[in-house]
Design a protein around this motif. Structure first.
Motif, PDB file in Angstrom:
ATOM      1  N   TYR A  28       0.840  -1.198   0.000  1.00 26.84           N
ATOM      2  CA  TYR A  28       0.000   0.000   0.000  1.00 26.84           C
ATOM      3  C   TYR A  28       0.881   1.257   0.000  1.00 26.84           C
ATOM      4  CZ  TYR A  28      -3.637   3.344   1.191  1.00 26.84           C
ATOM      5  OH  TYR A  28      -4.493   4.423   1.178  1.00 26.84           O
ATOM      6  N   GLN A  29       1.922   1.258   0.823  1.00 27.16           N
ATOM      7  CA  GLN A  29       2.860   2.385   0.854  1.00 27.16           C
ATOM      8  C   GLN A  29       3.467   2.627  -0.526  1.00 27.16           C
ATOM      9  OE1 GLN A  29       5.751   1.317   3.883  1.00 27.16           O
ATOM     10  NE2 GLN A  29       5.253   3.183   5.006  1.00 27.16           N
ATOM     11  N   GLN A  30       3.883   1.571  -1.176  1.00 29.07           N
ATOM     12  CA  GLN A  30       4.498   1.695  -2.497  1.00 29.07           C
ATOM     13  C   GLN A  30       3.494   2.224  -3.518  1.00 29.07           C
ATOM     14  OE1 GLN A  30       5.837  -2.344  -2.969  1.00 29.07           O
ATOM     15  NE2 GLN A  30       7.853  -1.918  -2.070  1.00 29.07           N
ATOM     16  N   ARG A  31       2.265   1.773  -3.419  1.00 28.53           N
ATOM     17  CA  ARG A  31       1.217   2.247  -4.332  1.00 28.53           C
ATOM     18  C   ARG A  31       0.960   3.738  -4.112  1.00 28.53           C
ATOM     19  NH1 ARG A  31      -2.031   0.035  -7.765  1.00 28.53           N
ATOM     20  NH2 ARG A  31      -1.334  -2.022  -7.214  1.00 28.53           N
ATOM     21  N   VAL A  32       0.870   4.152  -2.861  1.00 28.34           N
ATOM     22  CA  VAL A  32       0.662   5.569  -2.542  1.00 28.34           C
ATOM     23  C   VAL A  32       1.829   6.396  -3.060  1.00 28.34           C
ATOM     24  CG1 VAL A  32       0.553   7.243  -0.637  1.00 28.34           C
ATOM     25  CG2 VAL A  32      -0.863   5.184  -0.566  1.00 28.34           C
ATOM     26  N   GLU A  33       3.046   5.907  -2.822  1.00 18.54           N
ATOM     27  CA  GLU A  33       4.238   6.629  -3.269  1.00 18.54           C
ATOM     28  C   GLU A  33       4.249   6.786  -4.793  1.00 18.54           C
ATOM     29  OE1 GLU A  33       9.047   6.549  -2.484  1.00 18.54           O
ATOM     30  OE2 GLU A  33       7.945   4.656  -2.398  1.00 18.54           O
ATOM     31  N   ALA A  34       3.899   5.738  -5.512  1.00 23.70           N
ATOM     32  CA  ALA A  34       3.889   5.792  -6.980  1.00 23.70           C
ATOM     33  C   ALA A  34       2.832   6.775  -7.480  1.00 23.70           C
ATOM     34  CB  ALA A  34       3.639   4.404  -7.558  1.00 23.70           C
ATOM     35  N   HIS A  35       1.642   6.704  -6.911  1.00 28.26           N
ATOM     36  CA  HIS A  35       0.579   7.630  -7.323  1.00 28.26           C
ATOM     37  C   HIS A  35       0.945   9.070  -6.974  1.00 28.26           C
ATOM     38  CE1 HIS A  35      -2.694   5.088  -8.808  1.00 28.26           C
ATOM     39  NE2 HIS A  35      -2.358   4.201  -7.890  1.00 28.26           N
ATOM     40  N   ARG A  86      -5.819  15.794  -5.625  1.00 26.65           N
ATOM     41  CA  ARG A  86      -5.251  14.441  -5.627  1.00 26.65           C
ATOM     42  C   ARG A  86      -3.896  14.410  -4.919  1.00 26.65           C
ATOM     43  NH1 ARG A  86      -6.421   9.192  -5.762  1.00 26.65           N
ATOM     44  NH2 ARG A  86      -4.964   7.967  -6.978  1.00 26.65           N
ATOM     45  N   VAL A  87      -3.053  15.398  -5.201  1.00 25.13           N
ATOM     46  CA  VAL A  87      -1.744  15.470  -4.543  1.00 25.13           C
ATOM     47  C   VAL A  87      -1.940  15.625  -3.034  1.00 25.13           C
ATOM     48  CG1 VAL A  87       0.326  16.899  -4.241  1.00 25.13           C
ATOM     49  CG2 VAL A  87      -0.445  16.293  -6.539  1.00 25.13           C
ATOM     50  N   ASP A  88      -2.878  16.469  -2.614  1.00 26.38           N
ATOM     51  CA  ASP A  88      -3.134  16.654  -1.185  1.00 26.38           C
ATOM     52  C   ASP A  88      -3.589  15.352  -0.526  1.00 26.38           C
ATOM     53  OD1 ASP A  88      -2.421  19.320  -1.349  1.00 26.38           O
ATOM     54  OD2 ASP A  88      -4.493  20.055  -1.423  1.00 26.38           O
ATOM     55  N   LEU A  89      -4.508  14.639  -1.179  1.00 28.17           N
ATOM     56  CA  LEU A  89      -4.987  13.366  -0.652  1.00 28.17           C
ATOM     57  C   LEU A  89      -3.845  12.363  -0.525  1.00 28.17           C
ATOM     58  CD1 LEU A  89      -7.399  11.265  -0.055  1.00 28.17           C
ATOM     59  CD2 LEU A  89      -7.070  10.669  -2.452  1.00 28.17           C
ATOM     60  N   LEU A  90      -3.037  12.265  -1.571  1.00 31.59           N
ATOM     61  CA  LEU A  90      -1.940  11.291  -1.561  1.00 31.59           C
ATOM     62  C   LEU A  90      -0.873  11.656  -0.529  1.00 31.59           C
ATOM     63  CD1 LEU A  90      -1.778  10.678  -5.391  1.00 31.59           C
ATOM     64  CD2 LEU A  90      -2.466   9.015  -3.648  1.00 31.59           C
ATOM     65  N   ARG A  91      -0.639  12.943  -0.322  1.00 27.25           N
ATOM     66  CA  ARG A  91       0.313  13.355   0.733  1.00 27.25           C
ATOM     67  C   ARG A  91      -0.215  12.956   2.109  1.00 27.25           C
ATOM     68  NH1 ARG A  91       1.762  19.137  -1.806  1.00 27.25           N
ATOM     69  NH2 ARG A  91       3.519  18.463  -3.086  1.00 27.25           N
ATOM     70  N   GLN A  92      -1.522  13.110   2.316  1.00 19.88           N
ATOM     71  CA  GLN A  92      -2.121  12.701   3.592  1.00 19.88           C
ATOM     72  C   GLN A  92      -1.980  11.187   3.783  1.00 19.88           C
ATOM     73  OE1 GLN A  92      -6.156  14.151   3.578  1.00 19.88           O
ATOM     74  NE2 GLN A  92      -5.508  16.282   3.534  1.00 19.88           N
ATOM     75  N   GLU A  93      -2.214  10.442   2.709  1.00 19.62           N
ATOM     76  CA  GLU A  93      -2.056   8.989   2.779  1.00 19.62           C
ATOM     77  C   GLU A  93      -0.603   8.634   3.090  1.00 19.62           C
ATOM     78  OE1 GLU A  93      -4.416   6.395   2.571  1.00 19.62           O
ATOM     79  OE2 GLU A  93      -5.695   8.142   2.831  1.00 19.62           O
ATOM     80  N   PHE A 108      -5.014   1.834   7.385  1.00 21.98           N
ATOM     81  CA  PHE A 108      -5.338   1.026   6.205  1.00 21.98           C
ATOM     82  C   PHE A 108      -6.729   0.409   6.324  1.00 21.98           C
ATOM     83  CE2 PHE A 108      -5.330  -2.977   3.825  1.00 21.98           C
ATOM     84  CZ  PHE A 108      -5.007  -2.514   2.560  1.00 21.98           C
ATOM     85  N   LEU A 109      -7.053  -0.126   7.481  1.00 18.03           N
ATOM     86  CA  LEU A 109      -8.340  -0.794   7.655  1.00 18.03           C
ATOM     87  C   LEU A 109      -9.516   0.170   7.740  1.00 18.03           C
ATOM     88  CD1 LEU A 109      -7.377  -3.593  10.206  1.00 18.03           C
ATOM     89  CD2 LEU A 109      -7.806  -3.826   7.749  1.00 18.03           C
ATOM     90  N   GLY A 110      -9.289   1.339   8.354  1.00 16.83           N
ATOM     91  CA  GLY A 110     -10.433   2.206   8.611  1.00 16.83           C
ATOM     92  C   GLY A 110     -10.476   3.535   7.894  1.00 16.83           C
ATOM     93  N   PHE A 111      -9.334   4.045   7.477  1.00 17.24           N
ATOM     94  CA  PHE A 111      -9.314   5.417   6.993  1.00 17.24           C
ATOM     95  C   PHE A 111      -8.630   5.614   5.648  1.00 17.24           C
ATOM     96  CE2 PHE A 111      -9.227   5.280  11.629  1.00 17.24           C
ATOM     97  CZ  PHE A 111     -10.420   5.918  11.907  1.00 17.24           C
ATOM     98  N   ALA A 112      -8.047   4.577   5.104  1.00 15.21           N
ATOM     99  CA  ALA A 112      -7.324   4.688   3.834  1.00 15.21           C
ATOM    100  C   ALA A 112      -8.290   5.032   2.704  1.00 15.21           C
ATOM    101  CB  ALA A 112      -6.604   3.385   3.520  1.00 15.21           C
ATOM    102  N   ASP A 113      -7.743   5.631   1.674  1.00 12.01           N
ATOM    103  CA  ASP A 113      -8.533   5.920   0.478  1.00 12.01           C
ATOM    104  C   ASP A 113      -9.074   4.596  -0.059  1.00 12.01           C
ATOM    105  OD1 ASP A 113      -9.259   7.812  -1.811  1.00 12.01           O
ATOM    106  OD2 ASP A 113      -8.109   6.257  -2.855  1.00 12.01           O
ATOM    107  N   THR A 114     -10.393   4.544  -0.219  1.00  7.86           N
ATOM    108  CA  THR A 114     -11.058   3.298  -0.607  1.00  7.86           C
ATOM    109  C   THR A 114     -10.535   2.757  -1.928  1.00  7.86           C
ATOM    110  OG1 THR A 114     -13.021   4.071   0.548  1.00  7.86           O
ATOM    111  CG2 THR A 114     -13.318   2.238  -0.960  1.00  7.86           C
ATOM    112  N   ARG A 115     -10.385   3.639  -2.903  1.00  4.82           N
ATOM    113  CA  ARG A 115      -9.928   3.183  -4.217  1.00  4.82           C
ATOM    114  C   ARG A 115      -8.508   2.632  -4.157  1.00  4.82           C
ATOM    115  NH1 ARG A 115      -9.877   7.637  -8.203  1.00  4.82           N
ATOM    116  NH2 ARG A 115      -7.854   7.076  -8.966  1.00  4.82           N
TER     117      ARG A 115
END
Length: 166
Positions: A28-35, A86-93, A108-115
């Motif tokens: 998940y971290q790697q996916r967030v970093e890539a996006h 989108r950048v703001d959301l991904l920075r928060q993630e 990840f279980l409760g607050f992560a971006d659903t998509r």
């Protein structure tokens, strides 16, 4: 005897579930970093324009585009605003995934971006990691889930009293 093997099987299955946690969190971290990297790259040119003309204020650039009489600029304002969002959301993630593993799992279980969470789980390939962290997660999850399963069985099937015939 069967009961003991059933308990061992439940425990082992719980270990296998638990050892997945570090891998899923890392994925998940790697996916967030890539996006995030991709979104920042898409925003880069607009940030340079905002730096040159609006003292780096990207929102001022978006407002300028919205006020423009040119419909192309007005439509671009929506596109730029979406990229900024989108950048703001991904920075928060990204920030949320920089804490400890329990905090990461909670997020990840409760607050992560659903998509993003769904993308991660859809492309995750199960693996048995034998790192100390994965083993720790495996044993902890196995212990917790095994105890919960045992309690559930005791609640559903209370111990029967044996009747003795005299």
């Amino acid at each position: 005897m069967f009961k003991d093997y059933a308990r061992l099987t439940v425990f082992f299955c719980c270990v296998l579930i638990g050892v997945q946690i570090p891998g899923v969190l890392k994925f998940y971290q790697q996916r967030v970093e890539a996006h995030l990297s991709e979104a920042q790259q898409a925003l880069g040119g607009f940030e340079q324009t905002a730096q040159r003309h609006f003292d780096g204020d990207i929102q001022a650039l978006v407002a300028h585009y919205r006020r423009s009489p040119d419909p192309v600029f007005q439509q671009d304002a929506d596109s730029v605003a979406a990229i900024v969002e989108r950048v703001d959301l991904l920075r928060q993630e990204w920030d949320a995934m920089q804490g400890g593993q329990i905090a990461q799992l909670w997020h990840f279980l409760g607050f992560a971006d659903t998509r993003l969470r769904e993308e991660t789980l859809d492309s995750y390939r199960y693996q048995v990691l034998l790192t100390p962290t994965a083993i720790g997660w495996g044993l902890a999850v196995a212990l917790i889930l095994s105890v919960l399963a045992e309690l559930l069985v005791k609640l559903v099937m209370p111990k029967r009293r044996s009747r003795r015939f005299a």
